[in-house]
Design a protein around this motif. Sequence first.
Motif, mmCIF file in Angstrom:
data_model
loop_
_atom_site.group_PDB
_atom_site.id
_atom_site.type_symbol
_atom_site.label_atom_id
_atom_site.label_comp_id
_atom_site.label_asym_id
_atom_site.label_seq_id
_atom_site.Cartn_x
_atom_site.Cartn_y
_atom_site.Cartn_z
ATOM 1 N N ALA A 272 0.934 -1.189 0.232
ATOM 2 C CA ALA A 272 -0.103 0.088 -0.043
ATOM 3 C C ALA A 272 0.928 1.377 -0.015
ATOM 4 O O ALA A 272 1.610 1.534 1.010
ATOM 5 N N GLN A 273 0.964 2.167 -0.750
ATOM 6 C CA GLN A 273 1.622 3.170 -1.037
ATOM 7 C C GLN A 273 0.658 4.518 -0.937
ATOM 8 O O GLN A 273 -0.501 4.559 -1.432
ATOM 9 N N ALA A 274 1.465 5.550 -0.447
ATOM 10 C CA ALA A 274 0.497 7.016 -0.424
ATOM 11 C C ALA A 274 0.508 7.467 -1.936
ATOM 12 O O ALA A 274 1.385 7.161 -2.786
ATOM 13 N N ALA A 275 -0.621 7.857 -2.444
ATOM 14 C CA ALA A 275 -0.792 8.395 -3.832
ATOM 15 C C ALA A 275 0.311 9.572 -4.147
ATOM 16 O O ALA A 275 0.817 9.719 -5.308
ATOM 17 N N LYS B 183 6.065 -13.240 -6.560
ATOM 18 C CA LYS B 183 6.276 -14.609 -5.972
ATOM 19 C C LYS B 183 4.959 -14.869 -5.190
ATOM 20 O O LYS B 183 4.443 -16.080 -5.148
ATOM 21 N N PHE B 184 4.225 -13.828 -4.720
ATOM 22 C CA PHE B 184 3.227 -13.987 -4.123
ATOM 23 C C PHE B 184 1.699 -13.423 -4.382
ATOM 24 O O PHE B 184 0.984 -12.863 -3.802
ATOM 25 N N ASP B 185 1.912 -13.378 -5.655
ATOM 26 C CA ASP B 185 0.510 -13.005 -6.665
ATOM 27 C C ASP B 185 0.313 -11.660 -5.885
ATOM 28 O O ASP B 185 -0.913 -11.325 -5.531
ATOM 29 N N GLY B 186 1.090 -10.810 -5.958
ATOM 30 C CA GLY B 186 1.219 -9.367 -5.273
ATOM 31 C C GLY B 186 0.458 -8.337 -5.905
ATOM 32 O O GLY B 186 0.105 -8.286 -7.176
ATOM 33 N N ILE B 187 -0.334 -7.256 -5.106
ATOM 34 C CA ILE B 187 -1.009 -6.402 -5.585
ATOM 35 C C ILE B 187 -0.144 -4.977 -5.206
ATOM 36 O O ILE B 187 0.181 -5.007 -4.004
ATOM 37 N N VAL B 188 -0.190 -3.932 -5.882
ATOM 38 C CA VAL B 188 0.075 -2.746 -5.366
ATOM 39 C C VAL B 188 -0.904 -1.472 -5.725
ATOM 40 O O VAL B 188 -1.489 -1.674 -6.738
ATOM 41 N N GLU B 189 -1.546 -0.877 -4.491
ATOM 42 C CA GLU B 189 -2.628 0.057 -4.682
ATOM 43 C C GLU B 189 -2.144 1.249 -3.830
ATOM 44 O O GLU B 189 -1.325 1.347 -2.899
ATOM 45 N N GLN B 190 -2.820 2.401 -4.225
ATOM 46 C CA GLN B 190 -2.450 3.660 -3.551
ATOM 47 C C GLN B 190 -3.550 4.194 -2.916
ATOM 48 O O GLN B 190 -4.980 3.858 -3.039
ATOM 49 N N ALA C 229 3.556 9.334 -2.996
ATOM 50 C CA ALA C 229 4.798 8.669 -3.258
ATOM 51 C C ALA C 229 4.605 7.454 -3.562
ATOM 52 O O ALA C 229 4.996 6.497 -2.732
ATOM 53 N N ASN C 230 4.339 7.296 -4.777
ATOM 54 C CA ASN C 230 3.871 6.049 -5.416
ATOM 55 C C ASN C 230 4.672 5.311 -6.485
ATOM 56 O O ASN C 230 4.310 4.810 -7.652
ATOM 57 N N PRO C 231 6.154 5.376 -6.273
ATOM 58 C CA PRO C 231 6.774 4.932 -7.696
ATOM 59 C C PRO C 231 6.560 3.425 -7.800
ATOM 60 O O PRO C 231 6.330 2.960 -9.035
ATOM 61 N N LEU C 232 6.310 2.562 -6.809
ATOM 62 C CA LEU C 232 6.088 1.135 -7.132
ATOM 63 C C LEU C 232 4.565 0.843 -7.830
ATOM 64 O O LEU C 232 4.458 0.003 -8.543
ATOM 65 N N TYR C 233 3.899 1.640 -7.258
ATOM 66 C CA TYR C 233 2.160 1.550 -7.787
ATOM 67 C C TYR C 233 2.472 1.968 -9.460
ATOM 68 O O TYR C 233 1.827 1.343 -9.956
ATOM 69 N N LEU C 234 3.255 2.883 -9.728
ATOM 70 C CA LEU C 234 3.289 3.434 -11.192
ATOM 71 C C LEU C 234 3.956 2.514 -11.952
ATOM 72 O O LEU C 234 3.699 1.771 -13.034
ATOM 73 N N SER C 235 4.880 1.738 -11.359
ATOM 74 C CA SER C 235 5.732 0.634 -11.947
ATOM 75 C C SER C 235 4.612 -0.760 -12.130
ATOM 76 O O SER C 235 4.507 -1.545 -13.176
ATOM 77 N N TYR C 236 3.823 -0.860 -11.050
ATOM 78 C CA TYR C 236 2.749 -1.996 -11.083
ATOM 79 C C TYR C 236 1.908 -2.036 -12.183
ATOM 80 O O TYR C 236 1.600 -2.794 -12.799
ATOM 81 N N LEU C 237 1.390 -0.705 -12.438
ATOM 82 C CA LEU C 237 0.407 -0.582 -13.665
ATOM 83 C C LEU C 237 1.275 -0.820 -14.837
ATOM 84 O O LEU C 237 0.389 -1.258 -15.929
ATOM 85 N N THR C 238 2.459 -0.879 -15.175
ATOM 86 C CA THR C 238 3.124 -1.356 -16.327
ATOM 87 C C THR C 238 3.534 -2.753 -16.083
ATOM 88 O O THR C 238 4.058 -3.413 -17.293
ATOM 89 N N GLY C 239 2.995 -3.739 -15.147
ATOM 90 C CA GLY C 239 3.209 -5.038 -15.109
ATOM 91 C C GLY C 239 4.526 -5.232 -14.445
ATOM 92 O O GLY C 239 5.525 -6.335 -14.805
ATOM 93 N N PHE C 240 5.186 -4.135 -13.835
ATOM 94 C CA PHE C 240 6.573 -3.862 -13.475
ATOM 95 C C PHE C 240 7.601 -4.194 -14.526
ATOM 96 O O PHE C 240 8.999 -4.418 -14.290
ATOM 97 N N LYS C 241 7.395 -3.845 -15.687
ATOM 98 C CA LYS C 241 8.051 -3.761 -16.943
ATOM 99 C C LYS C 241 9.093 -3.020 -16.606
ATOM 100 O O LYS C 241 10.429 -2.733 -17.400
ATOM 101 N N GLU C 242 8.795 -1.849 -15.864
ATOM 102 C CA GLU C 242 9.774 -0.571 -15.905
ATOM 103 C C GLU C 242 9.765 -0.026 -14.532
ATOM 104 O O GLU C 242 8.379 0.058 -13.891
ATOM 105 N N PHE C 243 10.587 0.604 -13.857
ATOM 106 C CA PHE C 243 10.344 1.354 -12.450
ATOM 107 C C PHE C 243 11.288 2.635 -12.527
ATOM 108 O O PHE C 243 12.563 2.569 -12.996
ATOM 109 N N LYS C 244 10.572 3.626 -12.511
ATOM 110 C CA LYS C 244 11.211 4.979 -12.433
ATOM 111 C C LYS C 244 11.214 5.871 -11.320
ATOM 112 O O LYS C 244 9.870 5.785 -10.698
ATOM 113 N N PRO C 245 12.043 6.226 -10.640
ATOM 114 C CA PRO C 245 12.015 6.831 -9.505
ATOM 115 C C PRO C 245 11.163 8.288 -9.479
ATOM 116 O O PRO C 245 11.184 8.552 -10.602
ATOM 117 N N ILE C 246 10.637 8.823 -8.644
ATOM 118 C CA ILE C 246 9.793 10.114 -8.615
ATOM 119 C C ILE C 246 10.305 10.897 -7.606
ATOM 120 O O ILE C 246 11.096 10.429 -6.655
#
Length: 445
Positions: free
Chosen positions: A286-289, A335-342, A291-308
């Motif tokens: 769970a990320q704050a909207a 590995k854990f069928d993970g979800i990222v939400e903000q 401060a959400n770099p992992l959430y933004l990466s999750y929306l791409t299927g973790f294909k990319e990660f960009k610091p914000i």
Amino acid sequence: MPYRAWFQCIAGCDEKYKLNEIIYHCKKCGNLLEVVHDLDQLRKHDAKYWKDLLDARYLRTKWPYGSSVWGKKEFVCPQVKNENVVSLYEGGSNLFWAERLGKELGIENIWIKQCGNSHTGSFKDLGMTVLVSMVKQMISEGKKIPAVACASTGDTSAALAAYCAAAGIPSIVFLPKDKVSLAQLIQPIANGALTLSIDTDFDGCMKLVREVCLKNNIYLANSMNSLRIEGQKTISVEIVQQFDWEVPDVIVVPGGNLGNTSAIGKGFLIMEAMGITNKRPRIVCAQAAKANPLYLSYLTGFKEFKPIKAQKTLASAIQIGDPVSYQKAINILKKFDGIVEQATEDELANAAAQADKTGLFSCPHTGVALAVLKKLLEKKKIKAHEKVVVISTAHGLKFTEFKINYHENKLKEVTPRFANLPVSVPPSYEAVKTAILEKFEGFSL
């Protein structure tokens, strides 16, 4: 039995390093390291042996095994000698059945793992006991370590200062100026740490502390140091132990620097490898909207990660735009069928306040996790019958300004739906009676 562990590159390199080596990155490829245990030795005992041993030690008095971290010493940090363990008997925190809150949210089985019920008021104690103990071990072996340092948004600095004070080791904390609560600021001050208030954000403090440690042989205590993760992974073991060795369906954890997300997963993986469990929960970060770099990466299927550039958020401890442990967290979530939400500022503040009205006293970061849980229930990504554990990372008493400002309607972007201010009345029976009747509908005196 010679239990062993070592540092190893998370990218799959063959590089291995001793735990008493001052190292944070793979020398071959530059990736982060993780602690790897000799599973062959651990598997020489069956699951019943480990369950019985851990239950026999849990919150008892034999040093240092009464600590809920060091009670699991064999698969946390076996190389530290017992006389060098620096423990404040951390862990053993309450697993709170939030029955009333669950009914309001529409979920039957919600539990709050109250990691804030620890010595310095946050889950950071679990990792810091391991790290400072290893520093004490290295010093006893003749290594020259003048101090231990960390960058922090509050809780890490409190834990580092307390454990170093207990060990008699100098500590230095790098705090972003005006971005931590007064309750968090006073903790390292009270414990004698050199407290540097720096006019930057957490990411700026992190850059500075890494440079200072590298150039001066000061030991770095941030979660990029995977010794911390070994202590924090015991949260997972403790939860399963408290559920009589049953694994819950879902774990919801606030995510900032993302060390705890990876630690939660690692705890379940080692229990599985030892035969203690045979099921994995889904892990929700769970990320704050703001401060959400992992959430933004999750929306791409973790294909990319960009610091914000993290924006100012009420969830100050997770106001991190360039998290050190992002790759570790991504590996675990896969590995854990993970979800990222903000969660927005309004959502997190009201979620914390709603929980408080049912008997909790939640920090804003727990508010993020609770708000995300509510969203995922509404989206049917979490089912009403599932057993869910929310990781409450810190005690609400560290964030009294946040709570006061909520109830006084002074928080930007927040409409306080659960505000509850004191009622001023004159010193008379009739005035008090009137106030009571106005407050409680259907109440009779």
